[in-house]
Write a protein that holds these residues in place. Sequence first.
Motif, PDB file in Angstrom:
ATOM      1  N   ALA A  38       0.787  -0.917   0.118  1.00  0.00           N
ATOM      2  CA  ALA A  38      -0.158   0.217  -0.259  1.00  0.00           C
ATOM      3  C   ALA A  38       0.711   1.525  -0.009  1.00  0.00           C
ATOM      4  O   ALA A  38       0.268   2.485  -0.351  1.00  0.00           O
ATOM      5  N   GLY A  39       1.982   1.199   0.094  1.00  0.00           N
ATOM      6  CA  GLY A  39       3.594   2.322  -0.407  1.00  0.00           C
ATOM      7  C   GLY A  39       3.616   2.319   1.553  1.00  0.00           C
ATOM      8  O   GLY A  39       4.433   3.845   0.904  1.00  0.00           O
ATOM      9  N   SER A  40       4.006   2.400   2.330  1.00  0.00           N
ATOM     10  CA  SER A  40       4.370   2.627   3.437  1.00  0.00           C
ATOM     11  C   SER A  40       5.272   1.170   3.678  1.00  0.00           C
ATOM     12  O   SER A  40       5.145   0.051   3.837  1.00  0.00           O
ATOM     13  N   GLU A  41       5.931   0.959   5.413  1.00  0.00           N
ATOM     14  CA  GLU A  41       6.275   0.682   5.431  1.00  0.00           C
ATOM     15  C   GLU A  41       6.194  -0.357   7.404  1.00  0.00           C
ATOM     16  O   GLU A  41       5.897   0.971   7.905  1.00  0.00           O
ATOM     17  N   PRO A  42       5.897  -1.233   7.469  1.00  0.00           N
ATOM     18  CA  PRO A  42       5.506  -1.614   8.712  1.00  0.00           C
ATOM     19  C   PRO A  42       7.146  -1.882   9.935  1.00  0.00           C
ATOM     20  O   PRO A  42       7.675  -1.298   9.868  1.00  0.00           O
ATOM     21  N   ALA A  43       5.751  -1.297  11.202  1.00  0.00           N
ATOM     22  CA  ALA A  43       7.558  -0.766  12.416  1.00  0.00           C
ATOM     23  C   ALA A  43       7.453  -1.920  12.890  1.00  0.00           C
ATOM     24  O   ALA A  43       9.099  -1.694  13.807  1.00  0.00           O
ATOM     25  N   ASN A  44       7.030  -3.373  12.891  1.00  0.00           N
ATOM     26  CA  ASN A  44       7.831  -4.322  13.520  1.00  0.00           C
ATOM     27  C   ASN A  44       6.429  -5.703  13.256  1.00  0.00           C
ATOM     28  O   ASN A  44       5.015  -4.907  12.311  1.00  0.00           O
ATOM     29  N   PHE A  45       6.805  -6.513  13.876  1.00  0.00           N
ATOM     30  CA  PHE A  45       6.352  -7.916  13.986  1.00  0.00           C
ATOM     31  C   PHE A  45       5.144  -7.692  15.227  1.00  0.00           C
ATOM     32  O   PHE A  45       6.190  -7.613  15.862  1.00  0.00           O
ATOM     33  N   LEU A  46       4.391  -8.184  14.728  1.00  0.00           N
ATOM     34  CA  LEU A  46       3.836  -8.581  16.577  1.00  0.00           C
ATOM     35  C   LEU A  46       2.722  -9.620  16.738  1.00  0.00           C
ATOM     36  O   LEU A  46       1.823  -8.793  15.953  1.00  0.00           O
ATOM     37  N   ASP A  47       2.963 -10.539  17.526  1.00  0.00           N
ATOM     38  CA  ASP A  47       2.215 -11.892  17.554  1.00  0.00           C
ATOM     39  C   ASP A  47       1.355 -11.748  19.036  1.00  0.00           C
ATOM     40  O   ASP A  47       2.549 -11.762  19.693  1.00  0.00           O
ATOM     41  N   VAL A  48       0.124 -11.267  19.053  1.00  0.00           N
ATOM     42  CA  VAL A  48      -0.311 -10.987  20.088  1.00  0.00           C
ATOM     43  C   VAL A  48      -1.024 -12.801  20.344  1.00  0.00           C
ATOM     44  O   VAL A  48      -1.582 -12.885  21.584  1.00  0.00           O
ATOM     45  N   GLY A  49      -0.946 -13.560  19.826  1.00  0.00           N
ATOM     46  CA  GLY A  49      -1.614 -15.270  19.440  1.00  0.00           C
ATOM     47  C   GLY A  49      -3.008 -15.512  19.865  1.00  0.00           C
ATOM     48  O   GLY A  49      -3.066 -13.954  18.801  1.00  0.00           O
ATOM     49  N   GLY A  50      -3.826 -16.282  19.809  1.00  0.00           N
ATOM     50  CA  GLY A  50      -4.834 -16.472  19.832  1.00  0.00           C
ATOM     51  C   GLY A  50      -5.899 -16.177  20.648  1.00  0.00           C
ATOM     52  O   GLY A  50      -6.847 -16.067  20.690  1.00  0.00           O
ATOM     53  N   GLY A  51      -5.564 -15.472  22.010  1.00  0.00           N
ATOM     54  CA  GLY A  51      -6.408 -15.229  22.438  1.00  0.00           C
ATOM     55  C   GLY A  51      -6.946 -13.533  22.405  1.00  0.00           C
ATOM     56  O   GLY A  51      -8.162 -13.383  22.152  1.00  0.00           O
ATOM     57  N   ALA A  52      -5.355 -13.091  22.340  1.00  0.00           N
ATOM     58  CA  ALA A  52      -6.090 -11.766  21.950  1.00  0.00           C
ATOM     59  C   ALA A  52      -7.003 -11.133  23.048  1.00  0.00           C
ATOM     60  O   ALA A  52      -7.968 -10.083  23.178  1.00  0.00           O
ATOM     61  N   THR A  53      -6.088 -11.325  24.600  1.00  0.00           N
ATOM     62  CA  THR A  53      -7.578 -10.360  25.771  1.00  0.00           C
ATOM     63  C   THR A  53      -7.112  -8.813  25.797  1.00  0.00           C
ATOM     64  O   THR A  53      -6.145  -8.237  25.262  1.00  0.00           O
ATOM     65  N   LYS A  54      -8.085  -8.608  26.370  1.00  0.00           N
ATOM     66  CA  LYS A  54      -7.075  -7.190  27.088  1.00  0.00           C
ATOM     67  C   LYS A  54      -6.080  -6.712  27.202  1.00  0.00           C
ATOM     68  O   LYS A  54      -5.168  -5.331  27.295  1.00  0.00           O
ATOM     69  N   GLU A  55      -5.648  -7.903  28.264  1.00  0.00           N
ATOM     70  CA  GLU A  55      -4.659  -7.394  29.117  1.00  0.00           C
ATOM     71  C   GLU A  55      -2.709  -7.324  27.994  1.00  0.00           C
ATOM     72  O   GLU A  55      -2.596  -6.734  27.619  1.00  0.00           O
ATOM     73  N   THR A  56      -3.541  -8.519  26.887  1.00  0.00           N
ATOM     74  CA  THR A  56      -2.277  -8.796  25.430  1.00  0.00           C
ATOM     75  C   THR A  56      -2.231  -7.412  24.669  1.00  0.00           C
ATOM     76  O   THR A  56      -1.942  -7.407  24.195  1.00  0.00           O
ATOM     77  N   VAL A  57      -3.447  -6.994  24.405  1.00  0.00           N
ATOM     78  CA  VAL A  57      -3.999  -5.736  23.965  1.00  0.00           C
ATOM     79  C   VAL A  57      -3.375  -4.454  23.615  1.00  0.00           C
ATOM     80  O   VAL A  57      -2.566  -4.124  23.371  1.00  0.00           O
ATOM     81  N   ALA A  58      -3.550  -4.394  25.373  1.00  0.00           N
ATOM     82  CA  ALA A  58      -3.509  -3.219  26.157  1.00  0.00           C
ATOM     83  C   ALA A  58      -1.717  -3.114  26.171  1.00  0.00           C
ATOM     84  O   ALA A  58      -1.150  -2.750  25.876  1.00  0.00           O
ATOM     85  N   ALA A  59      -1.375  -4.805  26.863  1.00  0.00           N
ATOM     86  CA  ALA A  59       0.378  -4.751  26.868  1.00  0.00           C
ATOM     87  C   ALA A  59       0.600  -4.058  25.589  1.00  0.00           C
ATOM     88  O   ALA A  59       2.081  -3.169  24.727  1.00  0.00           O
ATOM     89  N   GLY A  60       0.591  -4.772  24.162  1.00  0.00           N
ATOM     90  CA  GLY A  60       0.464  -4.269  22.260  1.00  0.00           C
ATOM     91  C   GLY A  60       0.560  -3.058  22.507  1.00  0.00           C
ATOM     92  O   GLY A  60       1.952  -2.320  22.158  1.00  0.00           O
ATOM     93  N   PHE A  61       0.123  -2.358  22.484  1.00  0.00           N
ATOM     94  CA  PHE A  61      -0.730  -0.601  22.671  1.00  0.00           C
ATOM     95  C   PHE A  61       0.772  -0.422  23.484  1.00  0.00           C
ATOM     96  O   PHE A  61       1.073   0.491  23.115  1.00  0.00           O
ATOM     97  N   ARG A  62       0.585  -0.359  24.533  1.00  0.00           N
ATOM     98  CA  ARG A  62       1.905   0.148  25.453  1.00  0.00           C
ATOM     99  C   ARG A  62       3.178  -0.073  24.565  1.00  0.00           C
ATOM    100  O   ARG A  62       4.340   1.046  24.400  1.00  0.00           O
ATOM    101  N   ILE A  63       3.828  -1.320  24.201  1.00  0.00           N
ATOM    102  CA  ILE A  63       4.871  -1.748  23.668  1.00  0.00           C
ATOM    103  C   ILE A  63       5.097  -0.421  21.896  1.00  0.00           C
ATOM    104  O   ILE A  63       5.965   0.004  21.423  1.00  0.00           O
ATOM    105  N   LEU A  64       4.014  -0.258  21.075  1.00  0.00           N
ATOM    106  CA  LEU A  64       4.039   0.330  20.004  1.00  0.00           C
ATOM    107  C   LEU A  64       4.687   1.704  20.492  1.00  0.00           C
ATOM    108  O   LEU A  64       4.899   2.168  19.685  1.00  0.00           O
TER     109      LEU A  64
END
Length: 392
Positions: free
Chosen positions: A282-308
């Motif tokens: 689409a014309g841009s570049e990814p800043a990371n690879f982040l796999d939150v796993g099969g659960g994608a719970t509130k906790e894992t998503v929040a941790a992912g947001f903080r890291i990103l």
Amino acid sequence: MNVHEFQAKQLFGQFGVPVPRGREITSPEAGAAWAAELNTPVFVVKAQIHAGGRGKAGGVKITKDRAAVPGLVKELIGKTLITHQTGPKGREVRRLLIEEGAAIAKELYVSLLVDRDSGWPVFIASTEGGMEIEVVAERTPEKIIREAIDPAVGFQPHNGRNVAFALGLPSIEPAVVNPFIQMLGNLYRLFMEKNAAMVEINPLVITGDKKLIALDGKVSFDDNALFRHTDVQQMRDLNEEDPLEIEAGENNLNYIKLDGNIGCMVNGAGLAMATMDVIKLAGSEPANFLDVGGGATKETVAAGFRILLKDPNVKGIFINIFGGIVRCERIAHGVIEAAKEVKINVPLVVRLQGTNADEGRKLLAESGLKLEVANDLWEAAQKIVKLTGKAA
């Protein structure tokens, strides 16, 4: 997990692979004391970072003057080395390896890793030691020797003979043929017993007095097997790892930092790779690879947001979730709660697909959060690229 050269050589020594006498050094005083004890005609002072190309970057010093060793230590400790593997920021040198020099008659290359096609361990060898093996494979592929080892049988003497004769060792130096075969067997034991992902010696040298010495060494380990090896865990150097990758590991997230501007949060490694590809398309570049796993719970998503959001390069976030085992409305609830918990100050696009995807998208649209919802992967990629701007 990677380890330093001096740690790789400690492991080599434990498994009977010959290495130069050497020691880890962190101060000029320690360097002077070790140089006096080493008492060798040639001293080699080597920066210890998890990257290749140290010599070309000025990270390896050689001297015949014992009195010069403390000065070389002072010069290298605290220096930032920039190599083709460190990126433009480079790596700070915090420790050195000081070892005896060797009278080199011939340089070879030997490594052991798992062949992805067969799943068997395979030795890679070449007479072109001291060069990057990728360059040898590109320019002179006929000089690359492969010897696969059946894991059901293990390393056998004929495997070693195959490699030795293919390298031409009986002609180069007959005296090292049997020690070479024994050394390959020892490397195989190290590889299997320590659950290594790769073992490499480059160069493996034949000395003027007809001996084999591993002049440089690299060992990396299978992260999934580290729980079996407390001794290997203790070799981990967090200074050599990205702080965000460390934090992700503590939250059981698979994260690799890249150089782009769009943060990606995806469930499943395959989907994560496809998401990175479509962002680039689409014309841009990814800043990371982040796999939150099969659960994608509130906790894992929040941790992912903080890291990103700790990555200053991230100008937008793309969440791409496929709801299979976990239904999409549950994932949507997790995203909503996490977004309320973590202040998001960049554009956010969420694409949900799978079980109860319509319900999940409706929850996101009615959440009151500042985000864009998409149905299609290509649509979502175009949206986040439009909101953040194309990569320079």
